[in-house]
Scaffold this motif. Structure first.
Motif, PDB file in Angstrom:
ATOM      1  N   LEU B  19      35.910  41.117  30.385  1.00 17.20           N
ATOM      2  CA  LEU B  19      36.086  41.101  31.052  1.00 17.20           C
ATOM      3  C   LEU B  19      35.519  39.083  31.525  1.00 17.20           C
ATOM      4  O   LEU B  19      36.669  38.962  32.202  1.00 17.20           O
ATOM      5  CB  LEU B  19      34.496  41.219  32.008  1.00 17.20           C
ATOM      6  CG  LEU B  19      34.502  40.959  33.024  1.00 17.20           C
ATOM      7  CD1 LEU B  19      35.014  41.703  34.304  1.00 17.20           C
ATOM      8  CD2 LEU B  19      33.007  41.151  34.152  1.00 17.20           C
ATOM      9  N   ALA B  20      34.969  38.704  30.460  1.00 17.64           N
ATOM     10  CA  ALA B  20      34.350  36.869  30.539  1.00 17.64           C
ATOM     11  C   ALA B  20      36.175  36.637  30.586  1.00 17.64           C
ATOM     12  O   ALA B  20      36.148  35.605  30.933  1.00 17.64           O
ATOM     13  CB  ALA B  20      33.512  36.608  29.993  1.00 17.64           C
ATOM     14  N   ALA B  23      37.887  36.810  33.018  1.00 19.90           N
ATOM     15  CA  ALA B  23      37.523  36.339  33.950  1.00 19.90           C
ATOM     16  C   ALA B  23      37.991  34.371  33.943  1.00 19.90           C
ATOM     17  O   ALA B  23      38.629  33.446  34.727  1.00 19.90           O
ATOM     18  CB  ALA B  23      36.482  35.531  34.498  1.00 19.90           C
ATOM     19  N   VAL B  24      38.122  33.952  32.663  1.00 17.56           N
ATOM     20  CA  VAL B  24      38.604  32.643  32.316  1.00 17.56           C
ATOM     21  C   VAL B  24      40.074  32.060  32.420  1.00 17.56           C
ATOM     22  O   VAL B  24      40.465  31.530  32.753  1.00 17.56           O
ATOM     23  CB  VAL B  24      38.577  32.336  30.910  1.00 17.56           C
ATOM     24  CG1 VAL B  24      39.006  31.313  30.327  1.00 17.56           C
ATOM     25  CG2 VAL B  24      36.364  32.846  30.565  1.00 17.56           C
ATOM     26  N   ILE B  26      41.980  33.572  34.816  1.00 20.26           N
ATOM     27  CA  ILE B  26      42.221  33.348  36.374  1.00 20.26           C
ATOM     28  C   ILE B  26      41.497  32.609  36.949  1.00 20.26           C
ATOM     29  O   ILE B  26      42.715  31.894  37.591  1.00 20.26           O
ATOM     30  CB  ILE B  26      40.943  34.664  36.906  1.00 20.26           C
ATOM     31  CG1 ILE B  26      41.557  36.336  36.745  1.00 20.26           C
ATOM     32  CG2 ILE B  26      40.757  34.114  39.072  1.00 20.26           C
ATOM     33  CD1 ILE B  26      41.027  37.289  37.431  1.00 20.26           C
ATOM     34  N   PHE B  27      40.508  32.158  35.605  1.00 23.91           N
ATOM     35  CA  PHE B  27      40.027  30.151  36.548  1.00 23.91           C
ATOM     36  C   PHE B  27      41.195  29.382  35.964  1.00 23.91           C
ATOM     37  O   PHE B  27      41.468  28.406  36.666  1.00 23.91           O
ATOM     38  CB  PHE B  27      38.939  30.030  35.577  1.00 23.91           C
ATOM     39  CG  PHE B  27      38.586  29.025  36.346  1.00 23.91           C
ATOM     40  CD1 PHE B  27      37.532  28.777  37.873  1.00 23.91           C
ATOM     41  CD2 PHE B  27      37.626  27.858  35.397  1.00 23.91           C
ATOM     42  CE1 PHE B  27      37.096  27.031  37.948  1.00 23.91           C
ATOM     43  CE2 PHE B  27      37.332  26.535  35.482  1.00 23.91           C
ATOM     44  CZ  PHE B  27      36.815  26.647  37.038  1.00 23.91           C
ATOM     45  N   LEU B  29      44.009  29.654  35.402  1.00 27.28           N
ATOM     46  CA  LEU B  29      45.530  30.828  36.209  1.00 27.28           C
ATOM     47  C   LEU B  29      45.697  29.136  37.425  1.00 27.28           C
ATOM     48  O   LEU B  29      47.020  28.184  37.308  1.00 27.28           O
ATOM     49  CB  LEU B  29      45.509  31.598  36.995  1.00 27.28           C
ATOM     50  CG  LEU B  29      46.991  31.920  36.691  1.00 27.28           C
ATOM     51  CD1 LEU B  29      47.624  32.168  34.946  1.00 27.28           C
ATOM     52  CD2 LEU B  29      46.459  33.949  36.837  1.00 27.28           C
ATOM     53  N   GLY B  30      44.478  29.010  38.145  1.00 26.81           N
ATOM     54  CA  GLY B  30      44.448  28.269  39.051  1.00 26.81           C
ATOM     55  C   GLY B  30      45.343  26.373  38.841  1.00 26.81           C
ATOM     56  O   GLY B  30      46.008  26.571  39.468  1.00 26.81           O
ATOM     57  N   ILE B  58      49.098  37.972  34.885  1.00 26.57           N
ATOM     58  CA  ILE B  58      49.006  39.268  35.293  1.00 26.57           C
ATOM     59  C   ILE B  58      48.873  40.770  34.294  1.00 26.57           C
ATOM     60  O   ILE B  58      47.878  41.610  34.549  1.00 26.57           O
ATOM     61  CB  ILE B  58      49.829  39.438  36.499  1.00 26.57           C
ATOM     62  CG1 ILE B  58      49.988  37.702  37.508  1.00 26.57           C
ATOM     63  CG2 ILE B  58      48.931  40.417  37.135  1.00 26.57           C
ATOM     64  CD1 ILE B  58      48.249  37.551  37.877  1.00 26.57           C
ATOM     65  N   CYS B  62      44.737  42.230  33.717  1.00 25.32           N
ATOM     66  CA  CYS B  62      45.113  43.340  35.081  1.00 25.32           C
ATOM     67  C   CYS B  62      44.532  44.567  33.579  1.00 25.32           C
ATOM     68  O   CYS B  62      43.223  45.521  33.627  1.00 25.32           O
ATOM     69  CB  CYS B  62      46.255  44.107  35.450  1.00 25.32           C
ATOM     70  SG  CYS B  62      46.367  45.548  35.458  1.00 25.32           S
ATOM     71  N   LEU B  65      41.193  43.733  32.109  1.00 24.36           N
ATOM     72  CA  LEU B  65      39.627  44.461  33.273  1.00 24.36           C
ATOM     73  C   LEU B  65      39.785  45.709  33.543  1.00 24.36           C
ATOM     74  O   LEU B  65      38.866  46.548  33.659  1.00 24.36           O
ATOM     75  CB  LEU B  65      40.345  43.244  34.764  1.00 24.36           C
ATOM     76  CG  LEU B  65      39.608  42.596  34.877  1.00 24.36           C
ATOM     77  CD1 LEU B  65      40.650  41.716  36.032  1.00 24.36           C
ATOM     78  CD2 LEU B  65      37.925  41.515  34.568  1.00 24.36           C
ATOM     79  N   TYR B  68      36.412  47.657  31.932  1.00 29.61           N
ATOM     80  CA  TYR B  68      35.529  46.671  32.664  1.00 29.61           C
ATOM     81  C   TYR B  68      35.100  47.687  33.789  1.00 29.61           C
ATOM     82  O   TYR B  68      34.350  47.908  34.989  1.00 29.61           O
ATOM     83  CB  TYR B  68      35.682  45.589  32.612  1.00 29.61           C
ATOM     84  CG  TYR B  68      33.958  45.439  33.813  1.00 29.61           C
ATOM     85  CD1 TYR B  68      32.526  45.163  32.765  1.00 29.61           C
ATOM     86  CD2 TYR B  68      33.846  45.097  35.254  1.00 29.61           C
ATOM     87  CE1 TYR B  68      31.448  44.624  33.115  1.00 29.61           C
ATOM     88  CE2 TYR B  68      32.824  44.811  35.667  1.00 29.61           C
ATOM     89  CZ  TYR B  68      31.937  44.623  34.859  1.00 29.61           C
ATOM     90  OH  TYR B  68      30.929  44.448  35.484  1.00 29.61           O
TER      91      TYR B  68
END
Lengths: 454, 181
Positions: B19-20, B23-24, B26-27, B29-30, B58, B62, B65, B68
């Protein structure tokens, strides 16, 4: 191609599994596997089809909008955007009867531009707006209904997770659907404010008018005056700071959505810029590194199940279209002689019923692959149809027995004595407004299509 | 029973770590998308291969995650019917979910390990020209994620069986409310 029996079996199995309480993603995926097996009679095909879809289905640039828009919304929400908007709405509607309720609706409409999730709005305003309304003697069902009802606006006003999912399933343009939601969303907000004002005018006891008079008597007139005078000075300084930060938030949102609408960038690029911009704003507002990590982790938590659902829904809708079910459903519906309007009414009724039972994204995943092609074939505009669908599904979130927004309000409201029934009755006028907008869209699809066609 | 709680512990640790990681990603990606847009707008040089990297990530997000989502009870479902049937009703629904979940993700593992091996051994690439994105990370994470989903559902199934037998609520993993509406 399958026989009619097999086709119906696929739909019945998925519904049976969903209502048996099976995780919705699993229900969709397993039924898809069953469908392929029925069609091909070969486990080897099932295996390669599912494994290929697992790798291919989500491998698309456009899916990145989901976590990125969530990131943007969560960062902005962390900046205290909801409270700021409420304070401003309150200030702007001073002259209105029932102004606190009107302010809640106004702030929710604006907050809809920040977040794409209704639940977030319901939770935030339960804590901000409800105690304030109670303090001024609003009757609790009136105040609660207002919070729950206006939270629906979050899904109508872009960016909205529901719209993104709808577009992914139907291959509509995300930017266009976002634009299509603006006028109906504002119309719904206007309808809700109209209701609040009229109700407050006709029955002042709803908004505690009689009670404030009584409460004001014990205080000496000069005491009240000096208190209010010193408060308004303080308010003015506050308002300036709030106005400045809200302007930043609003310009960020208008910037990203505008760039998408004018075709300057793709939705994914807009969402990426929005997310980083929102992070910068949050840093200016003094967000701590720990909180940044918390927000990012939360986005991970919420996007996980959503992405899995999208993958399984794609499996299901691919199989559904392979079986020819949509064609069969279309000819069946047309043969009933119900006509386009009758069929539309049936679809809206199905949405309302499902909306009372399961969450909105699952409803979209279950119904849209079937409904949307039929509606387009019947001559409904896909954009207007999408907005009608989202409205109808959102209405279900307010109706008993399983209105999830109502439960959220109940869980988030600081007052433990609140009854679920109060919230349900209080929100009746709001779902009437939402249904009125659905009807308006059915008659005047231009409400949705006007902006995207500009 | 002790072995199961050890498995549960390790599973929880692994899915949280993934999950962590997601999250990294996703961050980042921005920032990647931003760099691409600003690079193109101001310096006429977009970050090469951004669309390929974003779409690939992506899939990775997916399946990072996926474990989790199951382990934390984030999977969306409705308890309209099963909730009315009491503790055993809910346990039965959970058991059914878990068995079907193991089946579905078992099929994914079964169908995905050969393409994964191929991708790792042959160094397969996606995209063309200057920047080619290797396929093996996404291919392997699909398999790893699916394995963790199977393990998580296995644990859920065991706890559901326990609850079915004992009829006690505490044996049921109570999932959090649907995160999305």
């Amino acid at each position: 191609m399958l026989g009619h029996f097999d086709m119906i079996a696929i739909v019945v199995v998925v519904l049976a599994l969903v209502f048996a309480g099976v995780h919705i993603a699993i229900a969709l995926g397993i039924t898809a596997a069953l469908g392929i097996y029925l069609m091909m009679g070969d486990v080897e095909v099932v295996r390669t089809f599912i494994a290929n879809t697992a790798y291919e289905a989500l491998r698309d640039y456009v899916f990145a909008v989901i976590p990125l828009f969530m990131l943007m919304g969560d960062f902005l929400a962390k900046c205290g955007a909801a409270r700021d908007l409420y304070t401003l709405g309150n200030r702007a509607s001073k002259w209105l009867p029932g102004r606190l309720a009107a302010a809640t609706i106004l702030a929710n409409a604006l907050f809809g531009f920040v977040t794409g999730v209704s639940i977030a709005a319901a939770a935030a305003f339960s804590r901000i707006a409800y105690p304030e309304m109670r303090r001024y003697g609003y009757r609790s069902d009136f105040a609660l209904g207002c919070v729950a009802g206006s939270a629906c606006l979050g899904m109508l006003i872009p960016p909205s997770v529901l719209m993104i999912v709808w577009c992914v399933l139907t291959e509509l343009s995300i930017g266009k659907l976002f634009l299509a939601g603006v006028i109906p969303g504002l119309l719904a907000a206007a309808g809700m404010i109209l209701y609040v004002v009229v109700a407050a005018k006709l029955r002042p006891e709803l908004v505690g008018e009689t009670r404030t008079d009584v409460a004001a008597v014990p205080l000496g007139a000069d005491v009240t005056q000096s208190v209010s005078a010193s408060r308004s000075v303080e308010d003015d300084e506050n308002i300036r700071a709030i106005l400045a930060s809200t302007l930043l938030v609003v310009s960020l949102i208008i910037g990203t959505l505008g760039a998408i609408w004018f075709g300057l960038c793709t939705p994914t690029e807009g969402a990426g810029i929005g997310a980083v911009g929102a992070l910068i704003l949050a840093v200016i507002k003094g967000i701590k590194p720990r909180e940044v990590w918390q927000v990012v982790l939360d986005v991970g938590r919420t996007s996980g199940p959503l992405l899995l659902l999208l993958f399984c829904a794609q499996l299901y809708s691919r199989v559904l279209s392979m079986t020819g079910f949509t064609e069969a459903a279309k000819s069946f519906l047309l043969s009933t002689g119900a006509g386009p309007w009758g069929i539309l009414v049936i679809m809206v009724a199905i949405w309302l019923v499902l909306g009372c039972l399961i969450d909105s994204i699952s409803i979209i995943l279950l119904t849209v692959p079937i409904f949307s092609p039929i509606a387009v074939h019947l001559g409904f505009d896909p954009l207007a149809f999408a907005i009608m669908g989202i409205l109808a599904i959102e209405t279900g979130l307010l109706t008993p027995p399983f209105g999830i927004l109502v439960f959220t309000v109940k869980a988030a409201v600081p007052d433990r004595n609140v009854q679920l029934a109060e919230i349900f009755t209080g929100s009746i006028p709001y779902w009437i407004v939402l249904l009125a907008v659905v009807a308006a869209l059915a008659i005047f699809p231009q409400l949705a299509t006007f902006l995207p066609r500009l | 029973m002790r072995k199961i709680s050890v498995l549960q512990d390790w599973n929880a640790r692994v899915v949280r770590a993934l999950l962590a990681a997601a999250a990294v990603i996703i961050f980042l990606l921005g920032f990647l998308v931003c760099a691409d847009v600003f690079g193109r707008a101001f310096f006429n040089s977009p970050v090469k291969g951004t669309p390929e990297m974003v779409s690939m990530s992506i899939v990775i997000i997916c399946f990072l995650l996926a474990g989790y989502s199951v382990q934390s009870g984030g999977m969306i479902y409705t308890d309209v019917v099963s909730g009315a049937l009491g503790v055993r009703g809910r346990a039965a629904a959970q058991l059914l979910s878990a068995v079907l979940g193991i089946l579905l993700f078992g099929i994914i593992i079964w169908g995905s390990y050969e393409p994964m091996l191929h991708a790792v051994l042959s160094g397969e690439y996606e995209g063309e020209g200057a920047l080619r994105v290797p396929v093996w990370p996404a291919r392997s994470i699909v398999v790893i994620g699916a394995i963790l989903v199977v393990v998580s559902y296995f644990i859920l199934a065991l706890s559901a069986v326990g609850a079915l037998i004992s009829g006690r609520t505490e044996d049921i993993v109570v999932p959090s409310a649907s995160p999305h509406v």
